[in-house]
Each structure stands twice: as structure tokens, then as C-alpha cells.
Write a protein that holds these residues in place. Structure first.
Motif, PDB file in Angstrom:
ATOM      1  N   VAL A  22       0.566  -1.430   0.374  1.00  0.00           N
ATOM      2  CA  VAL A  22       0.103   0.064   0.176  1.00  0.00           C
ATOM      3  C   VAL A  22       0.776   1.118   0.123  1.00  0.00           C
ATOM      4  O   VAL A  22       1.694   1.263   0.556  1.00  0.00           O
ATOM      5  CB  VAL A  22      -0.265  -0.062   1.091  1.00  0.00           C
ATOM      6  N   LEU A  23       0.349   2.062  -0.519  1.00  0.00           N
ATOM      7  CA  LEU A  23       1.228   2.960  -0.818  1.00  0.00           C
ATOM      8  C   LEU A  23       0.050   4.625  -0.780  1.00  0.00           C
ATOM      9  O   LEU A  23      -1.313   4.317  -1.845  1.00  0.00           O
ATOM     10  CB  LEU A  23       2.073   2.822  -2.569  1.00  0.00           C
ATOM     11  N   ARG A  24       0.860   5.804  -0.554  1.00  0.00           N
ATOM     12  CA  ARG A  24       0.066   7.149  -0.406  1.00  0.00           C
ATOM     13  C   ARG A  24       0.092   7.302  -1.911  1.00  0.00           C
ATOM     14  O   ARG A  24       0.573   7.483  -2.835  1.00  0.00           O
ATOM     15  CB  ARG A  24       0.630   8.655   0.103  1.00  0.00           C
ATOM     16  N   PRO A  25      -1.351   8.306  -2.023  1.00  0.00           N
ATOM     17  CA  PRO A  25      -1.965   8.780  -3.390  1.00  0.00           C
ATOM     18  C   PRO A  25      -0.249   9.483  -4.282  1.00  0.00           C
ATOM     19  O   PRO A  25       0.627  10.311  -2.967  1.00  0.00           O
ATOM     20  CB  PRO A  25      -2.270   9.736  -3.068  1.00  0.00           C
ATOM     21  N   LEU A  26       0.590   8.786  -5.383  1.00  0.00           N
ATOM     22  CA  LEU A  26       0.949  10.225  -6.219  1.00  0.00           C
ATOM     23  C   LEU A  26       1.079  10.987  -6.788  1.00  0.00           C
ATOM     24  O   LEU A  26       0.875  11.229  -8.064  1.00  0.00           O
ATOM     25  CB  LEU A  26       2.092   8.730  -6.983  1.00  0.00           C
ATOM     26  N   PRO A  33      -5.658   5.890  -1.136  1.00  0.00           N
ATOM     27  CA  PRO A  33      -3.882   5.515  -1.559  1.00  0.00           C
ATOM     28  C   PRO A  33      -4.410   3.607  -2.923  1.00  0.00           C
ATOM     29  O   PRO A  33      -4.777   3.715  -2.960  1.00  0.00           O
ATOM     30  CB  PRO A  33      -3.894   3.869  -0.344  1.00  0.00           C
ATOM     31  N   THR A  34      -2.693   3.610  -3.464  1.00  0.00           N
ATOM     32  CA  THR A  34      -2.739   3.317  -4.211  1.00  0.00           C
ATOM     33  C   THR A  34      -1.899   1.344  -3.647  1.00  0.00           C
ATOM     34  O   THR A  34      -1.470   1.910  -2.802  1.00  0.00           O
ATOM     35  CB  THR A  34      -1.732   3.592  -5.482  1.00  0.00           C
ATOM     36  N   GLY A  35      -1.556   0.660  -4.392  1.00  0.00           N
ATOM     37  CA  GLY A  35      -1.651  -0.806  -4.311  1.00  0.00           C
ATOM     38  C   GLY A  35      -2.092  -1.703  -3.192  1.00  0.00           C
ATOM     39  O   GLY A  35      -3.723  -0.971  -2.875  1.00  0.00           O
ATOM     40  N   GLU A  94      -5.615  10.387  14.488  1.00  0.00           N
ATOM     41  CA  GLU A  94      -4.975  11.166  15.214  1.00  0.00           C
ATOM     42  C   GLU A  94      -3.949  10.837  15.356  1.00  0.00           C
ATOM     43  O   GLU A  94      -2.328  10.777  15.716  1.00  0.00           O
ATOM     44  CB  GLU A  94      -5.807  11.918  16.176  1.00  0.00           C
ATOM     45  N   GLU A  95      -3.918   9.234  15.425  1.00  0.00           N
ATOM     46  CA  GLU A  95      -2.715   8.165  15.645  1.00  0.00           C
ATOM     47  C   GLU A  95      -2.009   7.503  13.867  1.00  0.00           C
ATOM     48  O   GLU A  95      -0.148   7.449  14.176  1.00  0.00           O
ATOM     49  CB  GLU A  95      -3.473   6.637  15.745  1.00  0.00           C
ATOM     50  N   TYR A  96      -2.180   8.061  13.135  1.00  0.00           N
ATOM     51  CA  TYR A  96      -1.660   7.441  11.522  1.00  0.00           C
ATOM     52  C   TYR A  96      -2.211   8.619  10.913  1.00  0.00           C
ATOM     53  O   TYR A  96      -2.250   8.695   9.900  1.00  0.00           O
ATOM     54  CB  TYR A  96      -1.696   6.568  11.034  1.00  0.00           C
ATOM     55  N   PRO A  97      -0.989  10.326  11.459  1.00  0.00           N
ATOM     56  CA  PRO A  97      -1.779  11.240  10.213  1.00  0.00           C
ATOM     57  C   PRO A  97      -0.970  11.253   9.060  1.00  0.00           C
ATOM     58  O   PRO A  97       0.490  10.810   8.787  1.00  0.00           O
ATOM     59  CB  PRO A  97      -1.724  12.438  11.466  1.00  0.00           C
ATOM     60  N   SER A  98      -2.389  11.787   8.305  1.00  0.00           N
ATOM     61  CA  SER A  98      -1.174  11.817   6.714  1.00  0.00           C
ATOM     62  C   SER A  98      -0.305  13.256   6.772  1.00  0.00           C
ATOM     63  O   SER A  98      -1.246  14.102   6.658  1.00  0.00           O
ATOM     64  CB  SER A  98      -2.339  11.047   5.435  1.00  0.00           C
ATOM     65  N   GLU A 113     -10.637  17.267   5.027  1.00  0.00           N
ATOM     66  CA  GLU A 113      -9.697  16.500   4.271  1.00  0.00           C
ATOM     67  C   GLU A 113      -8.249  15.544   4.773  1.00  0.00           C
ATOM     68  O   GLU A 113      -7.012  15.801   4.287  1.00  0.00           O
ATOM     69  CB  GLU A 113      -9.149  18.038   3.071  1.00  0.00           C
ATOM     70  N   LEU A 114      -8.159  15.480   6.162  1.00  0.00           N
ATOM     71  CA  LEU A 114      -7.400  15.599   7.169  1.00  0.00           C
ATOM     72  C   LEU A 114      -7.678  13.731   7.118  1.00  0.00           C
ATOM     73  O   LEU A 114      -8.308  12.711   6.582  1.00  0.00           O
ATOM     74  CB  LEU A 114      -7.708  15.489   8.133  1.00  0.00           C
ATOM     75  N   SER A 115      -6.401  13.051   6.140  1.00  0.00           N
ATOM     76  CA  SER A 115      -6.456  12.128   5.484  1.00  0.00           C
ATOM     77  C   SER A 115      -5.271  10.880   6.893  1.00  0.00           C
ATOM     78  O   SER A 115      -4.911  11.284   7.614  1.00  0.00           O
ATOM     79  CB  SER A 115      -6.036  11.448   4.168  1.00  0.00           C
ATOM     80  N   ILE A 116      -5.488   9.818   6.369  1.00  0.00           N
ATOM     81  CA  ILE A 116      -4.526   8.846   6.924  1.00  0.00           C
ATOM     82  C   ILE A 116      -3.201   8.302   5.503  1.00  0.00           C
ATOM     83  O   ILE A 116      -2.896   7.914   4.807  1.00  0.00           O
ATOM     84  CB  ILE A 116      -5.637   7.525   6.807  1.00  0.00           C
TER      85      ILE A 116
END
Length: 306
Positions: A22-26, A33-35, A94-98, A113-116
Motif C-alpha cells: 500500500v502506498l499514499r496517492p502519487l 491509496p494505491t497498491g 490522530e494516531e496515523y496522520p497523513s 481533508e485530514l487523511s490517513i
């Protein structure tokens, strides 16, 4: 939850040889996410919500093979994060902020727009189940807007207990309205081949060598752009050094009726090295400066399927 069956559309074979972490958006404007390994709940009468979505939006997915599928169950000890309400989502953010979005979103960011950070999440969970229906009309968040249906996204193929290959047959030429699903063979997830492991270890080593050469970055975009360039270098060097081994993997996949190029195999392995680096170095992002100029940015690591 582990008694639930899930289905992925487009393949009869689930293999670690082509799995992408798994990977954040490029880019700096989407949240999907991608992957990872994407699936949705299986319904023996209607196949799945994702299959219905593909039928209704086939022009958006011209390469998707609607005739092949895999149905699977999860192991009892699998750790799946279920997100089915906004309060739970807030806790996870809050635990896994992007920081990818906090520092680099293409416009002024709001709470919607707060994400993971999905790479970091994959350290603690085997996958995430998003109850899309609970967020479809949400006024609190937009980060699941592109998920389209209730979705299980696996970060780890070892979470799968067994899977069954299946063929989806359509009965009227040119029509997708009349179909049936026929289950075929049962399978377990095969261990990663020694060839794939050798390439992965090499790619991981040289990616980290490239990535750790530079320690000071102007801002987040400078940092992430540098890692993308490291990925491209990793792909080029791994192709030069490990092409013969990748060819063995290619031929093995061909025996399983999977067509994959050497380029694709190595690209995915090197992108996995990028994902692993981001997972293990998430702490570095907290120290980076926010990007001051607001504009759309794409980070391209091309997967050539020729």
C-alpha cells in the motif's frame, strides 16, 4: 468478520510475485491509496457491490477483466481495522496522520481533508475495511469519496486463509445484464519465490542507499520528489542487475496464465521499497516544512505494461 467471504474482480490467481505494498496517492490532491489488495464483500446472488459498480461504469475500466475473479476468506488471527463511523476515523487520523496531505495539499486544508498514513497503518494492521455507505454523504470527511463501495483493502496477502478461483460468464453478446459465477479450484497463498525475495532484498538495499544520501530538504515536496527519483534510480539499476532473475519470475507467472513484463515485476518491487521506506521513516515527515506554493503536483513512477 472472518467468516465473511470477499471477492476481487479481474484475476483468478492471487500471487505475492506481483503484489504491491500500500502506498499514499502519487499526487497532492487525491486521497485514494494505491497498491494493496482490493476487494469487496461477496454475495452469492449478485457477486459483489464492486462488480455491480464495474458493470455500470465499464467504460471507466476498459482493461478490467470481468470474466475472472477470486473469492477468499481471512484467517482467524487477521487484524483488520474497520472504519464505519466518523468518530473512529478521527481517532485513526490522530494516531496515523497523513503528513503527505497536512504538508502538501494543493489548497488550504480543512478538517474534511485530514487523511490517513496508510504505510504506517500497515505496520499495525493486515488491512482496512471501510464501510463506504456510512461516509457516502458525509459532511465531515471527503477522503473516502473515491472508494465507491464497501471495501476491504489488504496490506498483507498472508491474511488470506484460502481462495477459490472463479469464472464469470455472460450469456448475451454485448450485454452485461445476464451472468453467472462458477467456482473452480481452491488455493492457498504461495510463499514468495526465492527469485522474488532476492530481487526485493537487492532493491531494498539500493533504494535505502539512494534515499539516505540526502539529509536536508527544503520542504515536504522536496523530500517526496527526492524519494520518487530514488525509486526511478532503483528501478533502472535493478533492471540492469536482476533482469535475468525477473525473467524467471515472468515465465513462472506465464505458466499460471498471468502476463507480466520484466519491467512491471521490477517496478513493483522497487515501489514496494519506497512504501517500506515511508512506513519505517514516518517520523521524518513531522520535521519537514509545509509546502508554501499551493498547486497540483503529480509524482510519476510509470509502470510500463508493454
Amino acid at each position: 468478520m472472518n467468516n465473511q467471504k470477499y471477492i476481487t474482480i479481474g484475476t483468478k490467481t492471487i500471487t505475492k510475485e506481483l503484489f504491491r505494498n500500500v502506498l499514499r496517492p502519487l499526487n497532492n490532491y487525491y486521497f485514494l491509496p494505491t497498491g494493496g489488495f482490493w476487494s469487496s464483500p461477496y454475495d452469492e446472488y449478485n457477486i459483489s457491490p464492486w462488480f455491480d459498480y464495474l458493470i455500470d461504469n465499464k467504460s471507466d475500466y476498459p482493461e478490467k477483466n470481468l470474466n475472472s475473479a477470486s473469492i477468499f476468506t481471512l484467517k482467524d488471527d487477521t487484524k483488520i481495522l474497520t472504519i464505519d463511523n466518523y468518530e473512529r476515523l478521527k481517532e485513526i487520523i490522530e494516531e496515523y496522520p497523513s503528513y503527505h496531505h497536512i504538508l502538501n495539499f494543493y489548497k488550504e486544508q480543512t478538517s474534511k481533508e485530514l487523511s490517513i498514513n496508510y504505510e504506517l497503518l500497515s505496520k499495525d494492521y493486515d488491512g482496512i475495511y471501510v464501510n463506504y455507505k456510512r461516509f457516502e454523504y458525509s459532511r465531515d470527511t471527503i477522503i473516502f469519496n473515491k472508494w465507491d463501495v464497501n471495501t476491504l483493502l489488504l496490506f498483507n496477502l498472508d491474511a488470506i486463509d484460502t481462495y477459490t478461483s472463479a469464472t464469470i460468464k455472460f450469456y448475451l453478446p454485448g450485454s452485461l445484464s445476464y451472468y453467472s459465477l462458477e467456482e473452480e479450484q481452491n488455493h492457498t497463498i504461495e510463499k514468495e519465490s526465492n527469485y522474488h525475495e532476492e530481487i526485493s532484498q537487492y532493491a531494498e538495499m539500493i533504494f535505502n542507499e539512494f534515499a539516505n544520501k540526502k539529509g536536508i530538504f527544503y520542504d515536504y515536496n522536496d523530500y517526496f520528489s527526492y524519494l520518487i527519483e530514488c525509486t526511478k534510480k532503483c528501478i533502472n539499476q535493478t533492471l540492469k542487475r536482476k533482469e535475468k532473475i525477473a525473467k524467471i519470475i515472468k515465465e513462472s507467472l506465464k505458466e499460471q496464465e498471468i502476463n507480466a513484463t520484466i519491467d512491471l515485476i521490477i517496478q513493483r518491487i522497487c515501489i514496494n521499497a519506497l512504501s517500506n521506506y515511508l512506513r519505517d521513516n514516518a517520523h521524518k515527515e513531522k520535521k519537514l516544512s509545509k509546502v508554501k506554493v499551493k498547486k497540483e503536483i503529480e509524482y510519476k513512477v510509470v509502470e510500463n505494461r508493454k
